[in-house]
Design a protein around this motif. Sequence first.
Motif, mmCIF file in Angstrom:
data_model
loop_
_atom_site.group_PDB
_atom_site.id
_atom_site.type_symbol
_atom_site.label_atom_id
_atom_site.label_comp_id
_atom_site.label_asym_id
_atom_site.label_seq_id
_atom_site.Cartn_x
_atom_site.Cartn_y
_atom_site.Cartn_z
ATOM 1 N N ASP A 94 0.823 -1.214 0.000
ATOM 2 C CA ASP A 94 0.000 0.000 0.000
ATOM 3 C C ASP A 94 0.856 1.263 0.000
ATOM 4 N N GLN A 95 2.101 1.158 0.474
ATOM 5 C CA GLN A 95 2.983 2.318 0.522
ATOM 6 C C GLN A 95 3.487 2.737 -0.862
ATOM 7 N N ALA A 96 3.342 1.863 -1.862
ATOM 8 C CA ALA A 96 3.827 2.174 -3.210
ATOM 9 C C ALA A 96 2.952 3.253 -3.840
ATOM 10 N N ASN A 97 3.543 4.420 -4.123
ATOM 11 C CA ASN A 97 2.782 5.531 -4.707
ATOM 12 C C ASN A 97 2.758 5.438 -6.229
ATOM 13 N N ASP A 98 2.113 6.403 -6.857
ATOM 14 C CA ASP A 98 1.942 6.385 -8.311
ATOM 15 C C ASP A 98 3.276 6.431 -9.061
ATOM 16 N N SER A 99 4.238 7.178 -8.542
ATOM 17 C CA SER A 99 5.527 7.289 -9.225
ATOM 18 C C SER A 99 6.270 5.945 -9.217
ATOM 19 N N LYS A 156 12.271 -18.181 -12.540
ATOM 20 C CA LYS A 156 12.733 -17.961 -11.159
ATOM 21 C C LYS A 156 13.709 -16.790 -11.084
ATOM 22 N N LYS A 157 14.551 -16.644 -12.107
ATOM 23 C CA LYS A 157 15.461 -15.496 -12.150
ATOM 24 C C LYS A 157 14.673 -14.191 -12.242
ATOM 25 N N ILE A 158 13.619 -14.203 -13.070
ATOM 26 C CA ILE A 158 12.769 -13.015 -13.205
ATOM 27 C C ILE A 158 12.088 -12.704 -11.873
ATOM 28 N N GLU A 159 11.630 -13.746 -11.195
ATOM 29 C CA GLU A 159 10.983 -13.569 -9.894
ATOM 30 C C GLU A 159 11.951 -12.962 -8.879
ATOM 31 N N ARG A 160 13.179 -13.465 -8.854
ATOM 32 C CA ARG A 160 14.185 -12.913 -7.924
ATOM 33 C C ARG A 160 14.514 -11.462 -8.254
ATOM 34 N N LYS A 161 14.547 -11.141 -9.536
ATOM 35 C CA LYS A 161 14.833 -9.762 -9.941
ATOM 36 C C LYS A 161 13.730 -8.825 -9.474
ATOM 37 N N GLY A 217 6.265 0.101 -14.329
ATOM 38 C CA GLY A 217 5.668 -0.122 -15.641
ATOM 39 C C GLY A 217 6.637 0.214 -16.767
ATOM 40 N N GLU A 218 7.390 1.299 -16.610
ATOM 41 C CA GLU A 218 8.403 1.671 -17.613
ATOM 42 C C GLU A 218 9.519 0.639 -17.675
ATOM 43 N N GLN A 219 9.871 0.083 -16.509
ATOM 44 C CA GLN A 219 10.894 -0.973 -16.463
ATOM 45 C C GLN A 219 10.432 -2.213 -17.215
ATOM 46 N N LEU A 220 9.139 -2.559 -17.078
ATOM 47 C CA LEU A 220 8.592 -3.717 -17.780
ATOM 48 C C LEU A 220 8.634 -3.534 -19.297
ATOM 49 N N GLN A 221 8.318 -2.317 -19.755
ATOM 50 C CA GLN A 221 8.301 -2.056 -21.192
ATOM 51 C C GLN A 221 9.681 -2.178 -21.819
ATOM 52 N N LYS A 222 10.721 -1.953 -21.029
ATOM 53 C CA LYS A 222 12.093 -2.053 -21.524
ATOM 54 C C LYS A 222 12.662 -3.471 -21.399
ATOM 55 N N SER A 223 11.963 -4.336 -20.663
ATOM 56 C CA SER A 223 12.475 -5.682 -20.397
ATOM 57 C C SER A 223 12.283 -6.588 -21.616
ATOM 58 N N ALA A 224 13.312 -7.373 -21.912
ATOM 59 C CA ALA A 224 13.267 -8.247 -23.093
ATOM 60 C C ALA A 224 12.355 -9.442 -22.892
ATOM 61 N N LYS A 236 11.751 -9.248 -6.936
ATOM 62 C CA LYS A 236 11.726 -9.175 -5.476
ATOM 63 C C LYS A 236 12.796 -8.247 -4.903
ATOM 64 N N GLU A 237 13.726 -7.819 -5.746
ATOM 65 C CA GLU A 237 14.696 -6.821 -5.300
ATOM 66 C C GLU A 237 14.022 -5.480 -5.028
ATOM 67 N N ASN A 238 12.863 -5.273 -5.615
ATOM 68 C CA ASN A 238 12.068 -4.066 -5.358
ATOM 69 C C ASN A 238 11.331 -4.237 -4.025
ATOM 70 N N ARG A 239 11.661 -3.432 -3.052
ATOM 71 C CA ARG A 239 11.099 -3.581 -1.697
ATOM 72 C C ARG A 239 9.624 -3.215 -1.626
ATOM 73 N N MET A 240 9.109 -2.531 -2.642
ATOM 74 C CA MET A 240 7.695 -2.152 -2.647
ATOM 75 C C MET A 240 6.788 -3.288 -3.133
ATOM 76 N N ILE A 241 7.403 -4.363 -3.648
ATOM 77 C CA ILE A 241 6.619 -5.513 -4.109
ATOM 78 C C ILE A 241 6.344 -6.430 -2.933
ATOM 79 N N SER A 242 5.084 -6.731 -2.735
ATOM 80 C CA SER A 242 4.702 -7.570 -1.592
ATOM 81 C C SER A 242 4.621 -9.051 -1.950
ATOM 82 N N ASP A 243 4.226 -9.346 -3.171
ATOM 83 C CA ASP A 243 4.077 -10.765 -3.533
ATOM 84 C C ASP A 243 4.114 -10.928 -5.055
#
Length: 291
Positions: A60-65, A131-136, A71-78, A138-145
Motif C-alpha cells: 500500500d505504501q507504493a505511490n503512483d511514481s 525464477k530469475k525473473i521472480e528474484r529480480k 511499468g516503464e521498467q517492464l516495457q524495456k524488459s526483453a 523481489k529486489e524491489n522492496r515495494m513488491i509484496s508478492d
Amino acid sequence: MSSSFERYQKRRLISSYFSVVLSVFLVLFLLGLLGLFVINSKKLSDDFKEQIPMSVYFKDQANDSILKAFGEQLQKSAFVKTDTFVSKETAASKHKDIIGEDFMQFLGFNPLQNSYDIHLKADYVEGDSIKKIERKFKENRMISDIVYDKHLVDLVNNNIKKITFYILIITGFLALIAVLLINSSMRLSIYSNRFIIKTMQMVGATKSFIRKPFIMRSIKLGVIGAVLAIVAIIGVLVYIDSQLPNLGVLDDKLMIGSVLLGVLALGVLISWFSTFFATQKFLNLRTDDLY
C-alpha cells in the motif's frame, strides 16, 4: 489377339503408374501434414506459455511514481510480452462482478492491492528463467508478492518435451515407411520390364543408358504424386484456417512454403533413389534368375 494383349499390357502399365503415384501421394501427404503439425505445435505451445500470467502485487505504501517507474521498467524488459496495470479499485470491481456481492460494504475498506498482470515471452516461461525473473522483481522492496502457477509451468514444459520426442519418433517411422512403400511400388513397376532391361543389356546398352528412361519416368511420377500431395495439404490448411481462424495456420507462409518445397524435393529424391537401386538389381541378375 495381339491387339488384345497390347490392351492388357497397356492397362497393366497404367495400373502400375497409378499405384506409384498413389503411393507417393499418400506418403508425402502424411509427411507434409506431420511437418506442418510440428511447426504449428511449437507455435501453439508458445502461445499457451504466453497465456500463463504472472501477477506482481505492490504494498500500500507504493505511490503512483513507483508504480509508473515499474511499468516503464517492464516495457524495456526483453522477457515481457505484455503487461497490464490493475489498480486496487479495478480489482475490487472485478471481484464484485465475479462473486456478485460488494465485499467492501461489510469490510469497510478495500483489502486488495495494486498489481501488474504480466505475460512473459515463451522462451522465458521455463523453470530457471522464470525464477530469475521472480528474484529480480523481489529486489524491489515495494513488491509484496509475486504469484504465478509454478506447477502449470513445469507441467507444460515437461509435456512439450514428451510430445516433441514422440513426434520425432513418429516422423522417423513414417519416413521409413515412405521409403519402403515408394521403393516397393517402383520395384513392381520396373519388374514388369525386366525382360526389356535384360534384352537391352544383351545387345550392348550400358547400365546408365538403360537406367535413364526408367529414372526419368519415375521422377515424373514422383513429381505428379508430390504435386497432388501439395494441393491436398494446401486444401487441408485452408479448411482448418476457415474453421479455426484463431490458430493462424496460414500466417507463417515462409515456413509453409519450405515444407511444401520439401515435399516436392522428397518426392523427386525418393523416386530417383528407389528406381536407381531397383534397376541396378535387375541389371545385375543373370538371365535364368529373371524367371
